[in-house]
Design an enzyme around this catalytic site. Structure first.
Site, short mmCIF file in Angstrom:
data_model
loop_
_atom_site.label_atom_id
_atom_site.label_comp_id
_atom_site.label_asym_id
_atom_site.label_seq_id
_atom_site.Cartn_x
_atom_site.Cartn_y
_atom_site.Cartn_z
N SER A 196 -3.77 0.84 6.20
CA SER A 196 -4.55 1.67 7.14
C SER A 196 -3.63 1.69 8.61
CB SER A 196 -5.97 0.92 7.63
OG SER A 196 -6.57 1.05 6.27
N1 SAH Z 1 -7.23 -3.49 3.81
C1 SAH Z 1 -5.99 -2.89 3.10
C2 SAH Z 1 -6.15 -1.29 2.78
C3 SAH Z 1 -5.65 -0.98 1.59
S1 SAH Z 1 -6.27 0.77 0.94
C4 SAH Z 1 -4.53 -3.01 3.91
O1 SAH Z 1 -4.56 -3.66 5.02
O2 SAH Z 1 -3.51 -2.63 3.61
C5 SAH Z 1 -7.81 0.23 0.02
C6 SAH Z 1 -7.63 -0.67 -0.97
O3 SAH Z 1 -9.08 -0.93 -1.83
C7 SAH Z 1 -6.66 -0.24 -2.17
O4 SAH Z 1 -5.48 -1.43 -2.42
C8 SAH Z 1 -7.55 -0.10 -3.55
O5 SAH Z 1 -6.67 -0.48 -4.79
C9 SAH Z 1 -8.60 -1.04 -3.10
N2 SAH Z 1 -9.89 -0.92 -3.81
C10 SAH Z 1 -10.64 0.47 -4.10
N3 SAH Z 1 -11.63 0.23 -4.87
C11 SAH Z 1 -11.64 -1.02 -4.98
C12 SAH Z 1 -12.72 -2.09 -5.62
N4 SAH Z 1 -13.75 -1.42 -6.43
N5 SAH Z 1 -12.55 -3.27 -5.66
C13 SAH Z 1 -11.51 -3.75 -5.00
N6 SAH Z 1 -10.55 -3.17 -4.30
C14 SAH Z 1 -10.65 -1.80 -4.36
#
Ligand code: SAH
Length: 211
Positions: free
Chosen positions: A61
């Protein structure tokens, strides 16, 4: 501690201008080296206020969104937090600076492993990460005083509300393409909802990814 680099100072000034006033949040952003969480081709943009691509088609993000969500969560150094969507691990590493313990769940194994390696390298010891479907929460560790979802759900997931303590706060993006960042407070009677602004996150997907 060494004085922050100019590009870090610039980012902190921008975050302040955009309404981040919480000094603990700003301190956490200052301490976590974002360049360790972005892919090699984007190293020169690590301290720009923008979202950047990571592996498995996901994104880390924008720093402003990380800061907004961290500030909105109102944690203390005694708070236990659940994060859904570990991704690069950057948001978890920022949270780990301001709360007692972070539980974080990721559905892509390669992302989880890379994030855990970063936590080790940075000697961050108060994060527990696991592979799983975060849309189910982490029942064994519930209730949580705070929950942060970093992928967009269609609606506020009832399962996660159930795992939130009474008086607890959950911050999450809700919607399809253009999403609202919501701050949900669990009350005795139900939930209170406050809208914090428009955001764009990758979707919350059910199940663990097949790699
Ligand atoms: N907080 C992260 C942002 C990652 S983007 C950072 O600081 O880099 C969102 C993430 O959520 C992705 O890696 C995606 O794979 C994960 N995601 C999406 N659906 C999910 C689920 N049901 N359970 C766990 N992770 C999930």
């Amino acid at each position: 501690m060494a004085a922050p680099e100019p590009r870090v100072i610039r980012l902190l000034m921008e975050l302040r201008r955009q309404g981040i006033t919480d000094t603990r949040t700003l301190g956490a952003i200052e301490r976590v080296p974002r360049e360790l969480f972005v892919a090699e081709p984007f190293l020169d943009q690590a301290y720009e206020n923008r979202a950047l691509p990571i592996a498995c088609g996901q994104t880390v993000s924008q720093p402003l969104v990380v800061a907004m969500m961290t500030q909105a969560l109102e944690v203390t150094d005694r708070t236990k937090v659940l994060e859904i969507g570990t991704g690069s691990g950057y948001q978890a590493a920022v949270l780990a600076q301001v709360c007692r313990r972070v539980y974080t769940i990721e559905r892509h194994k390669p992302l989880l492993q890379a994030a855990e390696e970063r936590f080790r390298r940075l000697r961050i010891h108060n994060i527990t990460a696991k592979l799983g479907d975060g849309s189910r929460g982490w029942p064994e560790q519930a209730p949580f005083e705070r929950i942060m979802v970093t992928a967009a759900a269609h609606d506020i997931p009832p399962v996660l509300v159930e795992q939130l303590a009474i008086g607890g706060i959950m911050v999450l993006p809700v919607g399809e393409f253009d999403q609202d960042l919501l701050k949900v407070t669990r009350t005795e009677a139900g939930i209170d909802i406050e809208t914090l602004g428009g955001v764009r996150f990758v979707p919350l997907v059910e199940g663990v990814a097949e790699e």
